[in-house]
Design a protein around this motif. Sequence first.
Motif, short mmCIF file in Angstrom:
data_model
loop_
_atom_site.label_atom_id
_atom_site.label_comp_id
_atom_site.label_asym_id
_atom_site.label_seq_id
_atom_site.Cartn_x
_atom_site.Cartn_y
_atom_site.Cartn_z
N ASP A 130 0.82 -1.20 0.00
CA ASP A 130 0.00 0.00 0.00
C ASP A 130 0.86 1.26 0.00
O ASP A 130 1.97 1.26 0.56
CB ASP A 130 -0.89 0.04 1.26
N VAL A 131 0.34 2.31 -0.60
CA VAL A 131 0.89 3.65 -0.35
C VAL A 131 0.60 3.98 1.10
O VAL A 131 -0.51 3.78 1.58
CB VAL A 131 0.23 4.70 -1.27
N SER A 132 1.61 4.47 1.83
CA SER A 132 1.37 4.68 3.26
C SER A 132 2.32 5.72 3.84
O SER A 132 3.32 6.10 3.22
CB SER A 132 1.55 3.36 4.03
N SER A 133 1.98 6.16 5.04
CA SER A 133 2.89 6.95 5.87
C SER A 133 2.81 6.39 7.27
O SER A 133 1.82 5.76 7.65
CB SER A 133 2.52 8.43 5.86
N SER A 134 3.88 6.58 8.05
CA SER A 134 3.96 5.96 9.37
C SER A 134 4.22 7.01 10.44
O SER A 134 5.13 7.82 10.31
CB SER A 134 5.08 4.92 9.41
N SER A 135 3.42 6.96 11.47
CA SER A 135 3.64 7.83 12.63
C SER A 135 4.27 7.02 13.76
O SER A 135 4.20 7.39 14.92
CB SER A 135 2.31 8.43 13.11
N CYS A 136 4.90 5.90 13.39
CA CYS A 136 5.43 4.97 14.39
C CYS A 136 6.86 4.60 14.02
O CYS A 136 7.13 3.47 13.66
CB CYS A 136 4.55 3.73 14.45
N CYS A 137 7.75 5.57 14.06
CA CYS A 137 9.14 5.35 13.65
C CYS A 137 10.02 4.85 14.78
O CYS A 137 11.22 4.67 14.59
CB CYS A 137 9.72 6.65 13.10
N CYS A 138 9.48 4.67 15.94
CA CYS A 138 10.26 4.20 17.07
C CYS A 138 10.59 2.72 16.87
O CYS A 138 10.06 2.10 15.98
CB CYS A 138 9.48 4.43 18.36
N PRO A 139 11.45 2.11 17.64
CA PRO A 139 12.02 2.65 18.88
C PRO A 139 13.31 3.44 18.64
O PRO A 139 14.04 3.16 17.69
CB PRO A 139 12.32 1.39 19.69
N ASP A 140 13.56 4.40 19.53
CA ASP A 140 14.79 5.19 19.52
C ASP A 140 15.10 5.74 18.13
O ASP A 140 16.22 5.59 17.61
CB ASP A 140 15.96 4.35 20.04
N PHE A 141 14.11 6.39 17.54
CA PHE A 141 14.30 6.89 16.19
C PHE A 141 15.39 7.95 16.12
O PHE A 141 16.12 8.04 15.13
CB PHE A 141 12.99 7.46 15.64
N LEU A 142 15.52 8.77 17.16
CA LEU A 142 16.57 9.79 17.15
C LEU A 142 17.96 9.16 17.12
O LEU A 142 18.88 9.69 16.47
CB LEU A 142 16.43 10.71 18.36
N LEU A 143 18.14 8.03 17.79
CA LEU A 143 19.41 7.33 17.74
C LEU A 143 19.65 6.78 16.33
O LEU A 143 20.78 6.84 15.81
CB LEU A 143 19.44 6.20 18.77
N ARG A 144 18.62 6.24 15.72
CA ARG A 144 18.75 5.73 14.35
C ARG A 144 19.05 6.87 13.38
O ARG A 144 19.86 6.71 12.45
CB ARG A 144 17.47 4.98 13.95
N ASN A 145 18.44 8.03 13.59
CA ASN A 145 18.72 9.18 12.75
C ASN A 145 20.13 9.71 12.99
O ASN A 145 20.77 10.25 12.08
CB ASN A 145 17.68 10.27 13.00
N THR A 146 20.61 9.56 14.21
CA THR A 146 21.98 9.95 14.53
C THR A 146 22.98 9.12 13.73
O THR A 146 23.98 9.64 13.22
CB THR A 146 22.25 9.79 16.04
N ARG A 147 22.72 7.82 13.61
CA ARG A 147 23.60 6.97 12.80
C ARG A 147 23.64 7.45 11.36
O ARG A 147 24.69 7.48 10.71
CB ARG A 147 23.13 5.51 12.84
N LEU A 148 22.48 7.86 10.85
CA LEU A 148 22.39 8.34 9.48
C LEU A 148 23.17 9.64 9.28
O LEU A 148 23.91 9.80 8.31
CB LEU A 148 20.92 8.55 9.09
N LEU A 149 23.03 10.58 10.22
CA LEU A 149 23.56 11.92 10.04
C LEU A 149 24.96 12.12 10.62
O LEU A 149 25.72 12.97 10.13
CB LEU A 149 22.61 12.95 10.67
N PHE A 150 25.31 11.35 11.66
CA PHE A 150 26.55 11.65 12.39
C PHE A 150 27.45 10.44 12.59
O PHE A 150 28.25 10.42 13.52
CB PHE A 150 26.21 12.28 13.75
#
Length: 312
Positions: free
Chosen positions: A190-210
């Motif tokens: 399905d075409v979709s969007s998610s409001s459930c990016c956890c767990p620890d999404f900021l840590l996962r985003n940190t791996r991506l950016l830093f």
Amino acid sequence: MVLFIDDQVCDTYFKSLKVLEDSKIFVNRKKRELSNSDRVLYVAQREYATISPSVNCQNFCHIASDSATTCIIVILIEHLTKSISLAHFDGADTLNGIKKMINELMYLYSKSSYCNRDPRFDLYLFGGFLDSKNLSIKLFNEIIYACSQSKEKIDLRIDVTLNTNTTIQNNENRPIVYGVSVDIITAEIDVSSSSCCCPDFLLRNTRLLFSKNQSIVSVYDLKDQCIIIPEFSIFVNNNLYQLLELPDDVYLKLSSTSPHCQPENFVLSGKSTIKFVLKYKSKDLFKNKHRRYFLTEKCKWEMLDKDHKLLS
């Protein structure tokens, strides 16, 4: 060369009427909004996950990714086991990422009762558009090349990328489909969007950016059936405080490959990640082992290892 389009072996991409028609139909599907109660295995940028409906569906009902602008979401489904591998590619480690997806699907195939029959994979591509820097075109070509180099048989079924995924608003090209999800039992996409990016999404985003490591990583442990964040080291820039002070529109232009079509939460997510890095940069977040999470029956994330805790 074993990439198939309309049952024809190809080493370069060509337009197929059936794939084109199926892709146009998919673009017009109603968008699905996923929340925590939908039990989503979420795959962020430069991540992938592989799951089997017969072995690994106890905790999750859907596997999903979104926020793809110049990125491309790749889904591979093995015919016999119906195992699913989903990746969110951004141009880093593409060839190796496709190999990792196929290897995990082949592992599940080898453990199944179908291992005496020939496996075959369906390929679905979503995201990417005709951007001004041609980033999506480059990434698309890398994905097609990687699939054509595999020794396994891969059939392209839907291709919602580039022309098929481009619309014009205010005289600028924009993607139509930003995210998709797969029902783990039925394999319906399905075409979709998610409001459930956890767990620890900021840590996962940190791996991506830093993180200096640009490789694509698995975020799902097939054996323990849990979300994992592999260990990584944080590379901190000296100008993080200055980035936080930038007006949102300036920050957006400096940090995005396609600032005019980013989701509304792009700047908030980026600045929240910077604050997270400044808070935890000197702390040992991994304690010499991966961080692992499971989803409870009440749809709450909990740590598998007692010496770890959820971060904020």
